[in-house]
Scaffold this motif. Structure first.
Motif, PDB file in Angstrom:
ATOM      1  N   TRP A   1       0.846  -1.186   0.000  1.00 41.71           N
ATOM      2  CA  TRP A   1       0.000   0.000   0.000  1.00 41.71           C
ATOM      3  C   TRP A   1       0.881   1.234   0.000  1.00 41.71           C
ATOM      4  O   TRP A   1       1.910   1.278   0.661  1.00 41.71           O
ATOM      5  CB  TRP A   1      -0.893  -0.011   1.242  1.00 41.71           C
TER       6      TRP A   1
ATOM      7  N   GLY B   1      -2.889   4.750   1.257  1.00 39.06           N
ATOM      8  CA  GLY B   1      -3.667   3.569   1.574  1.00 39.06           C
ATOM      9  C   GLY B   1      -4.162   2.823   0.356  1.00 39.06           C
ATOM     10  O   GLY B   1      -4.976   1.921   0.460  1.00 39.06           O
TER      11      GLY B   1
ATOM     12  N   THR C   1       5.233  -3.118   4.214  1.00 42.24           N
ATOM     13  CA  THR C   1       5.089  -1.670   4.298  1.00 42.24           C
ATOM     14  C   THR C   1       5.157  -1.271   5.766  1.00 42.24           C
ATOM     15  O   THR C   1       4.731  -2.040   6.637  1.00 42.24           O
ATOM     16  CB  THR C   1       3.775  -1.177   3.642  1.00 42.24           C
TER      17      THR C   1
ATOM     18  N   TRP D   1       0.160   1.402   6.816  1.00 42.35           N
ATOM     19  CA  TRP D   1      -0.971   1.257   5.912  1.00 42.35           C
ATOM     20  C   TRP D   1      -2.084   2.131   6.450  1.00 42.35           C
ATOM     21  O   TRP D   1      -2.741   1.816   7.433  1.00 42.35           O
ATOM     22  CB  TRP D   1      -1.401  -0.199   5.824  1.00 42.35           C
TER      23      TRP D   1
END
Length: 191
Positions: free
Chosen positions: A110, A114, A123, A126
């Motif tokens: 992401w 988002g 990641t 998020w």
């Protein structure tokens, strides 16, 4: 004895090592890993065992086996509380059980807004679900922090429950450890 990495190992004065930090679910997970048919191996020095019944993640560290070019001979490092999938998801499993690996079948990531971007499995944040340190292992499922609350993370009230869509929620500290240490190829055993 305290190892150079800071792990405390206990003995019972007869030469046997004891792991005081392991819960009964942690001991059961270790027995499952040791008894796995054909052995349980990983491309990295770590193995993550997820007990979806008791909502525990047990992290194991192994030694390199040159003849197999894999890691095995597992020793427990951590036994953490987690949250796993609600039984209304994934045909009643909640969190799908099976053998996976970090980054193996995961193809989700992401961006800062988002939005989904293909081709990744990790990641640090998020925004859509307000979680940190996501590390994927299958589809869009992975390990990450509990959902943020009041501008913070690691809401302990979320742990120990079947409340997720299939991901494994941990404290932010534990999710961060997995993010930084369980690199691509780390075996994930979900049962």
């Amino acid at each position: 004895y305290t190892t150079p990495a800071g792990m405390t190992i206990y003995g019972d004065e007869d030469g046997k090592i004891s792991y005081a930090f392991l819960t009964s679910a942690g001991w059961a997970a270790w027995d499952r890993v040791k008894a796995y048919p054909g052995g349980m191996y990983s491309l990295t020095q770590y193995l993550l065992a997820v007990d979806t019944t008791n909502n525990r993640v047990v992290v194991f560290q192994g030694t390199y086996i040159p003849s197999l070019k894999w890691y095995g001979n597992w020793t427990p490092l951590y036994d953490w509380a987690c949250s796993t999938g609600s039984k209304i998801y994934h045909d009643g499993q909640g969190t799908p059980t099976g053998i996976y690996r970090i980054g193996g079948n995961a193809d989700y990531n992401w961006d800062a807004s988002g939005n989904y971007t293909p081709g990744g499995y990790r990641t640090t944040y998020w925004a859509k679900n307000d979680v940190t340190y996501f590390t994927g292992f299958i589809l869009n499922l992975g390990f990450h922090s509990t959902i943020g609350y009041e501008g913070g993370y690691s809401d302990p009230s979320q742990l120990g429950k079947h409340i997720t869509h299939g991901c494994i929620r941990l404290t932010e500290e534990n999710a961060k450890w997995i993010y930084h240490n369980a690199t691509q190829g780390t075996k994930v055993y979900v049962f």
